[in-house]
Design an enzyme around this catalytic site. Structure first.
Site, short mmCIF file in Angstrom:
data_model
loop_
_atom_site.label_atom_id
_atom_site.label_comp_id
_atom_site.label_asym_id
_atom_site.label_seq_id
_atom_site.Cartn_x
_atom_site.Cartn_y
_atom_site.Cartn_z
N CYS A 26 0.85 -1.18 0.00
CA CYS A 26 0.00 0.00 0.00
C CYS A 26 0.90 1.24 0.00
CB CYS A 26 -0.91 0.00 1.22
SG CYS A 26 0.00 0.08 2.80
N HIS A 55 5.96 -5.43 8.43
CA HIS A 55 5.96 -6.83 8.83
C HIS A 55 6.12 -7.75 7.61
CE1 HIS A 55 3.84 -6.00 12.93
NE2 HIS A 55 5.16 -5.97 13.02
N GLU A 140 1.37 -1.00 16.31
CA GLU A 140 0.51 0.16 16.06
C GLU A 140 -0.30 0.53 17.30
OE1 GLU A 140 -3.39 1.39 13.50
OE2 GLU A 140 -1.98 0.03 12.52
N THR A 179 -5.65 0.46 12.37
CA THR A 179 -5.97 0.63 10.95
C THR A 179 -6.12 -0.68 10.19
OG1 THR A 179 -3.64 0.76 10.29
CG2 THR A 179 -4.74 2.83 10.87
N ASN A 239 -2.91 -7.19 9.23
CA ASN A 239 -3.81 -7.09 8.08
C ASN A 239 -3.80 -8.37 7.26
OD1 ASN A 239 -2.36 -6.52 5.21
ND2 ASN A 239 -1.09 -5.69 6.84
#
Length: 336
Positions: A26, A55, A140, A179, A239
């Site tokens: 991203c 990561h 995070e 997020t 994620n």
């Protein structure tokens, strides 16, 4: 002498690979990697990086080969070398410690994570106790909680946590989220909190980043009817792990997280007709291609796109690094 005709190679079974789009890097990951690369280009090696910049072991190993040194804490860094803070964000105490030592530091925190930090601070300025929806111990989460004084933030992970949570003042609450969470799971946690605390205030903008949402929606599109869904990502990538869960909920018969093609247990996955494939936001496209090649070695594989959205976002690197040009090899890496 009798000549024998060559034995024909066994015919490969047909296989459809549904390639979820968007996937992989991203804009925040692109930016973080470029910050490390450009810092090495400007200041020379070594450049220190507090925690994994993102990561992904493949990314980390590549940056190590360029001259990056990854450390857990600031006290492992010398005073006279640059240090980069990872894309996940850091508590306020970390840059404060660097300033106290007069270190040169570069903050690679994803701008969307920084936005969550600002949302949490806004809740606090308005007199609200902050609920952070996220996973305990994730970098995070540690960074976001570290933006506010101790005791100003409460961490809630699951619907069960939300049912048990006892706030200091039920009428003055605001929430933000990590997020990289599952959109669907987070909706359930928020709904439970709002059921119990009707005055709970939303953040000024959605906390779950566009890239997380887009990758989850693309997996939902690709997953129904697949015999196997592979997510390229690291075991400590939030994620990426969420994408595995999303694939299973969306109808994949099985879903696995793998870091490289070599991790695929071909005997265990069984006969395949349709496979889904995506990658977490920290996983480079080169590994996606490696896995497609591994399928083509074993099957007559046809790749079809399951495209959900087009991403054109771009985040600028730190001002002091913008005049440092990347090599053609670096650009190919960053752009997949």
């Amino acid at each position: 002498m009798t000549l024998h005709a060559p034995i024909p190679a066994p015919e490969k079974r047909p296989l459809t690979v549904r390639l979820a789009t968007p996937r992989g890097f991203c804009a925040g990951v692109d930016r973080a990697i470029q910050i490390v690369e450009r810092a090495i280009g400007k200041y020379g090696a070594p450049v220190y990086v507090r925690h994994e910049i993102v990561h992904n072991r493949h990314v980390v190993d590549r940056l190590k080969a360029m001259g990056a040194v990854f450390v857990r804490e600031l006290d492992e860094c010398p005073d006279d070398r640059p240090v980069v803070f990872s894309a996940h964000g850091v508590p306020k105490s970390v840059p404060a410690g660097a300033r106290a030592r007069e270190m040169l530091f570069l903050d690679a925190t994803c701008p969307l994570v920084s936005k969550v930090h600002k949302q949490a601070l806004r809740h606090q300025r308005l007199g609200r106790h902050v609920i952070l929806i996220g996973h305990e111990g994730h970098p995070e989460v540690i960074g976001t909680m570290g933006q506010l004084p101790e005791g100003a933030v409460s961490l809630v992970d699951t619907v069960e946590d939300a049912e048990r949570y006892t706030p200091p003042d039920p009428d003055n609450l605001g929430y933000v989220t990590q997020t990289t969470l599952s959109v669907d799971d987070t909706e359930g946690v928020i709904a439970k909190l709002k059921e119990r605390f009707p005055n709970l205030q939303d953040p000024a903008a959605d906390s779950i980043c566009y890239a997380t949402t887009n990758r989850q929606e693309a997996v939902k599109l690709a997953a129904p009817g697949t015999d196997l869904f592979l997510i390229v990502g690291a075991p400590n990538s939030s994620n990426s792990k969420r994408l595995v869960e999303v694939a299973l909920k969306a109808g994949a018969r099985q879903a696995l997280l793998v870091q490289r093609a070599a991790e695929i247990d071909w005997d265990a996955v069984g006969p395949l007709r349709t496979v889904g494939l995506s990658a977490g936001a920290s996983a480079p496209e080169v590994i996606v291609n490696e896995i497609i090649d591994a399928f083509r070695e074993r099957y007559d594989a046809t790749v079809e796109l399951a495209e959900m959205a087009e991403e054109n976002e771009h985040f600028l690197v730190n001002r002091e690094l913008r005049n440092i040009a990347l090599t053609h090899e670096d650009m190919a890496w960053v752009n997949g």
